[in-house]
Design a protein around this motif. Structure first.
Motif, PDB file in Angstrom:
ATOM      1  N   MET A   1      78.160  53.639  60.929  1.00  0.00           N
ATOM      2  CA  MET A   1      78.052  53.129  62.324  1.00  0.00           C
ATOM      3  C   MET A   1      76.636  52.861  62.886  1.00  0.00           C
ATOM      4  N   SER A   2      76.183  52.177  63.930  1.00  0.00           N
ATOM      5  CA  SER A   2      75.009  52.229  64.402  1.00  0.00           C
ATOM      6  C   SER A   2      74.960  52.056  66.021  1.00  0.00           C
ATOM      7  N   VAL A   3      74.090  52.216  66.741  1.00  0.00           N
ATOM      8  CA  VAL A   3      73.718  52.093  68.123  1.00  0.00           C
ATOM      9  C   VAL A   3      72.693  50.779  68.166  1.00  0.00           C
ATOM     10  N   LYS A   4      73.294  49.813  69.087  1.00  0.00           N
ATOM     11  CA  LYS A   4      72.659  48.866  69.345  1.00  0.00           C
ATOM     12  C   LYS A   4      71.560  48.740  70.555  1.00  0.00           C
ATOM     13  N   ILE A   5      70.648  48.332  70.544  1.00  0.00           N
ATOM     14  CA  ILE A   5      69.757  48.230  71.933  1.00  0.00           C
ATOM     15  C   ILE A   5      69.261  46.784  71.865  1.00  0.00           C
ATOM     16  N   VAL A   6      69.516  46.231  73.084  1.00  0.00           N
ATOM     17  CA  VAL A   6      68.915  44.752  73.319  1.00  0.00           C
ATOM     18  C   VAL A   6      67.745  44.807  74.180  1.00  0.00           C
ATOM     19  N   LEU A   7      66.752  44.063  73.581  1.00  0.00           N
ATOM     20  CA  LEU A   7      65.444  44.024  74.116  1.00  0.00           C
ATOM     21  C   LEU A   7      65.154  42.743  74.304  1.00  0.00           C
ATOM     22  N   THR A   8      64.174  42.798  75.584  1.00  0.00           N
ATOM     23  CA  THR A   8      63.662  41.455  76.193  1.00  0.00           C
ATOM     24  C   THR A   8      62.219  41.316  76.009  1.00  0.00           C
ATOM     25  N   PRO A   9      61.605  41.270  74.864  1.00  0.00           N
ATOM     26  CA  PRO A   9      60.243  41.407  74.317  1.00  0.00           C
ATOM     27  C   PRO A   9      59.607  39.930  74.484  1.00  0.00           C
TER      28      PRO A   9
ATOM     29  N   ASP B   1      68.636  60.178  72.711  1.00  0.00           N
ATOM     30  CA  ASP B   1      67.682  60.291  73.942  1.00  0.00           C
ATOM     31  C   ASP B   1      66.078  60.033  73.924  1.00  0.00           C
ATOM     32  N   SER B   2      65.834  61.047  73.040  1.00  0.00           N
ATOM     33  CA  SER B   2      64.288  61.140  72.760  1.00  0.00           C
ATOM     34  C   SER B   2      63.714  59.654  72.315  1.00  0.00           C
ATOM     35  N   PHE B   3      64.504  59.227  71.573  1.00  0.00           N
ATOM     36  CA  PHE B   3      64.088  57.795  70.809  1.00  0.00           C
ATOM     37  C   PHE B   3      64.091  56.617  72.016  1.00  0.00           C
ATOM     38  N   CYS B   4      65.050  56.746  72.912  1.00  0.00           N
ATOM     39  CA  CYS B   4      65.293  55.778  73.795  1.00  0.00           C
ATOM     40  C   CYS B   4      64.165  55.941  75.002  1.00  0.00           C
ATOM     41  N   GLU B   5      63.952  57.167  75.435  1.00  0.00           N
ATOM     42  CA  GLU B   5      62.968  57.488  76.369  1.00  0.00           C
ATOM     43  C   GLU B   5      61.509  56.860  75.874  1.00  0.00           C
ATOM     44  N   TRP B   6      61.090  57.167  74.700  1.00  0.00           N
ATOM     45  CA  TRP B   6      60.044  56.513  73.950  1.00  0.00           C
ATOM     46  C   TRP B   6      59.848  55.313  73.917  1.00  0.00           C
ATOM     47  N   LEU B   7      61.060  54.590  73.375  1.00  0.00           N
ATOM     48  CA  LEU B   7      61.001  53.077  73.223  1.00  0.00           C
ATOM     49  C   LEU B   7      60.953  52.476  74.735  1.00  0.00           C
ATOM     50  N   ILE B   8      61.610  53.071  75.642  1.00  0.00           N
ATOM     51  CA  ILE B   8      61.351  52.330  77.055  1.00  0.00           C
ATOM     52  C   ILE B   8      60.193  52.156  77.644  1.00  0.00           C
ATOM     53  N   GLY B   9      59.330  53.062  77.334  1.00  0.00           N
ATOM     54  CA  GLY B   9      57.867  53.248  77.621  1.00  0.00           C
ATOM     55  C   GLY B   9      56.893  51.928  76.887  1.00  0.00           C
ATOM     56  N   LYS B  10      57.664  51.376  75.941  1.00  0.00           N
ATOM     57  CA  LYS B  10      56.839  50.513  75.244  1.00  0.00           C
ATOM     58  C   LYS B  10      57.527  49.180  75.034  1.00  0.00           C
ATOM     59  N   GLU B  11      58.700  48.873  75.341  1.00  0.00           N
ATOM     60  CA  GLU B  11      59.490  47.626  75.307  1.00  0.00           C
ATOM     61  C   GLU B  11      60.433  47.622  76.295  1.00  0.00           C
ATOM     62  N   PRO B  12      60.644  46.555  76.948  1.00  0.00           N
ATOM     63  CA  PRO B  12      61.793  46.407  78.138  1.00  0.00           C
ATOM     64  C   PRO B  12      63.059  46.138  77.244  1.00  0.00           C
ATOM     65  N   VAL B  13      63.738  47.289  77.902  1.00  0.00           N
ATOM     66  CA  VAL B  13      65.221  47.441  77.060  1.00  0.00           C
ATOM     67  C   VAL B  13      66.370  46.771  78.242  1.00  0.00           C
ATOM     68  N   PHE B  14      67.124  46.036  77.750  1.00  0.00           N
ATOM     69  CA  PHE B  14      68.154  45.040  78.525  1.00  0.00           C
ATOM     70  C   PHE B  14      69.335  45.722  78.573  1.00  0.00           C
ATOM     71  N   SER B  15      69.721  46.504  77.601  1.00  0.00           N
ATOM     72  CA  SER B  15      71.027  47.013  77.442  1.00  0.00           C
ATOM     73  C   SER B  15      71.383  47.745  76.091  1.00  0.00           C
ATOM     74  N   TYR B  16      72.263  48.740  76.237  1.00  0.00           N
ATOM     75  CA  TYR B  16      72.921  49.556  74.917  1.00  0.00           C
ATOM     76  C   TYR B  16      74.160  49.405  74.822  1.00  0.00           C
ATOM     77  N   SER B  17      74.525  49.679  73.559  1.00  0.00           N
ATOM     78  CA  SER B  17      75.948  49.538  72.850  1.00  0.00           C
ATOM     79  C   SER B  17      76.562  50.746  73.502  1.00  0.00           C
ATOM     80  N   ILE B  18      78.020  50.479  73.153  1.00  0.00           N
ATOM     81  CA  ILE B  18      79.020  51.421  73.680  1.00  0.00           C
ATOM     82  C   ILE B  18      78.709  53.041  73.174  1.00  0.00           C
TER      83      ILE B  18
END
Length: 199
Positions: free
Chosen positions: A1-9, A97-114
């Protein structure tokens, strides 16, 4: 399974660079960024997607398969206790959580999966009950919109995630999270007259 993160780069550049021309540049930038994650190796897939309403608005969906040695998970089967299928939820949540905090500082995050919303729901309940003893009764995605007054990307279809947990036969927990994984509604319900008051 995976976690999806939608970015608006993508950028609406005055230089006339169309979004399709930006896609390979964006993907290469993301690949280089993910290789530099300080928390360890990231297993992922990147896909060009579109979350516009009425007009195209290209996005990139980052599908996380694992971070460092932590592999992602499937939400437990309905009517199973968390301990039967997801005892390592805290480790997975901490890494994500660590990954998402790191990513948010670098790319615009629009949404996360369930999957992220599920872990955040467990995190919210941790101080209220023994998470591992909870039984998952329902986990569903509900289509919705943001509250922006003008039609556009901000009012693009969004998902809400509804979770219903049961604690023995005494209490139920209802949580609704939005696609940014923020809690919109939380309610505990007594299933036994002795526990009728909200916790």
């Amino acid at each position: 399974m995976s976690v999806k993160i939608v970015l608006t780069p993508y950028e609406d550049l005055p230089t006339g660079v169309d979004w399709p021309e930006q896609t390979p540049i964006v993907i290469k930038r993301l690949q280089e960024l993910l290789c530099s994650y300080p928390g360890g190796e990231v297993e992922y897939r990147i896909k060009e997607t579109n979350h516009g309403i009425g007009a195209d608005w290209p996005t990139i969906t980052l599908e996380l398969l694992g971070i460092a040695s932590v592999l992602f998970f499937a939400i437990p089967a309905l009517h199973k206790k968390i301990r039967e299928t997801l005892t390592e939820w805290k480790t997975i949540k901490k890494e994500l959580d660590s990954f998402c905090e790191w990513l948010i500082g670098k790319e615009p995050v629009f949404s996360y999966s369930i999957e992220k919303a599920f872990l955040d729901a467990l995190g919210h309940l941790e101080s209220k009950t023994d998470i591992l003893e909870l039984e998952l009764i329902e986990a569903i995605q509900i289509p919705g919109k943001s509250g922006a007054p003008v039609p556009g990307f901000e009012t693009s279809p969004r998902l809400y995630y509804l979770f219903l947990f049961r604690e023995d036969n005494e209490c139920a927990y209802v949580l609704l999270l939005d696609s940014e994984s923020k809690i919109v509604v939380y309610k505990s319900l007594g299933l036994d007259p002795r526990y009728a008051d909200n916790r």
